[in-house]
Enzyme design. Structure first.
Site, PDB file in Angstrom:
ATOM      1  N   TYR A 103       0.838  -1.195   0.000  1.00 23.77           N
ATOM      2  CA  TYR A 103       0.000   0.000   0.000  1.00 23.77           C
ATOM      3  C   TYR A 103       0.877   1.250   0.000  1.00 23.77           C
ATOM      4  CZ  TYR A 103      -3.904  -2.972   1.577  1.00 23.77           C
ATOM      5  OH  TYR A 103      -4.872  -3.942   1.674  1.00 23.77           O
ATOM      6  N   TYR A 142       0.225 -10.252   0.650  1.00 20.45           N
ATOM      7  CA  TYR A 142       1.311  -9.652   1.425  1.00 20.45           C
ATOM      8  C   TYR A 142       1.370 -10.233   2.838  1.00 20.45           C
ATOM      9  CZ  TYR A 142      -2.518  -6.663   3.164  1.00 20.45           C
ATOM     10  OH  TYR A 142      -3.695  -6.198   3.707  1.00 20.45           O
ATOM     11  N   ARG A 152      -1.871 -12.314   3.860  1.00 19.87           N
ATOM     12  CA  ARG A 152      -3.243 -11.962   3.508  1.00 19.87           C
ATOM     13  C   ARG A 152      -3.515 -12.377   2.075  1.00 19.87           C
ATOM     14  NH1 ARG A 152      -7.118  -8.605   4.785  1.00 19.87           N
ATOM     15  NH2 ARG A 152      -8.049 -10.667   4.640  1.00 19.87           N
ATOM     16  N   HIS A 155      -6.969  -9.201  -2.045  1.00 21.45           N
ATOM     17  CA  HIS A 155      -8.278  -8.661  -1.688  1.00 21.45           C
ATOM     18  C   HIS A 155      -8.351  -7.175  -2.020  1.00 21.45           C
ATOM     19  CE1 HIS A 155      -5.762  -7.743   1.814  1.00 21.45           C
ATOM     20  NE2 HIS A 155      -6.575  -6.719   2.035  1.00 21.45           N
ATOM     21  N   HIS A 157     -10.551  -3.653  -0.621  1.00 18.05           N
ATOM     22  CA  HIS A 157     -11.435  -3.069   0.384  1.00 18.05           C
ATOM     23  C   HIS A 157     -12.502  -2.215  -0.299  1.00 18.05           C
ATOM     24  CE1 HIS A 157      -8.667  -4.017   3.780  1.00 18.05           C
ATOM     25  NE2 HIS A 157      -7.750  -3.869   2.840  1.00 18.05           N
TER      26      HIS A 157
END
Length: 235
Positions: A103, A142, A152, A155, A157
């Site tokens: 991110y 990640y 994780r 995905h 959000h």
């Protein structure tokens, strides 16, 4: 106005032992429902101006000097109410990691490259049929240090605003066939297997654009028996 009762069993609990940070932040006492004021339930509201043209194209809205790296995908679906009626004119926000699983955030120090041409966030307003559409890059998995060798799944959000800030709902969309689903405490904090699968998008060849991008369908149901599990702050 009456609503179908919310089935809390399909939503993740505030405390889930396998999800380590919930142990630290979950409330230790029973929550007290608060009745909001009329203004809190009716505003402020969002219009189309909240999502300027181009905000739903994540391959362009953060571009500096080139194309973002990774696999282009189209993510689309409908926002539906408890009676499967489309919810028009509602703001949908999206944020995600880049193709390398990182991110754009100072807290994210994962040893993976940042993409200078990928912002990782976008927004749009649903049309008359409650439909939204994003063009983006498929996010990478990640590590997240929740437990030994924790990763994780891929995905995205989603945030959905209703008629006011107080009605905001947040959820996550996963991709079909990901082997990390069965190992992920967030995904498995939802006890109902059918509700888990409502978080998994569906590959759709009709949405797929030839020689350009694969298409995925993900409907968001706000309430009722087939509601999409949400990361809600109130019980």
């Amino acid at each position: 106005m009456s609503f179908q009762p919310r089935d809390w069993r399909i939503h993740p609990p505030h405390l889930f032992e396998g999800y380590r940070s919930t142990v630290l932040r979950a409330p230790s006492q029973k929550l007290i429902p608060l009745t909001g004021s009329l203004s809190e339930h009716q505003g402020p509201a969002f219009t189309a101006a909240a999502a300027p043209p181009g905000e739903s194209d994540l391959t362009r809205n953060g571009r500096v000097n080139g194309e973002p790296l990774g696999e282009r995908i189209i993510v689309t679906g409908q926002v539906l109410d408890e009676d499967a009626r489309p919810v028009a004119g509602t703001l949908v926000e999206l944020w995600q990691a880049n193709a390398a699983g990182r991110y754009i955030h100072k807290v994210d120090q994962h040893d993976a490259p940042l993409d200078p041409n990928f912002l990782g966030a976008g927004r749009c307003v649903t049309d008359a049929e409650g439909r939204y559409r994003f063009l983006t890059i498929k996010p990478g998995a990640y590590p997240w240090r929740n437990h030994a060798n924790a990763w994780r799944p891929q995905h995205i959000h989603f945030s959905v605003f209703g008629p006011a800030f107080a009605t905001r709902l947040v959820t996550q969309m996963y991709f079909p066939g990901d082997p990390l689903h069965t190992l992920d405490p967030m995904f498995n904090s939802i006890a109902d297997p059918a509700a888990q699968q409502r978080l998994v998008s569906r590959f759709d060849i009709d949405i797929t654009e030839p020689e350009f991008a694969l298409g995925y369908q993900f409907d968001i149901v706000l309430r009722g028996r087939l509601a999409t599990p949400m990361e809600e702050g109130h019980r």
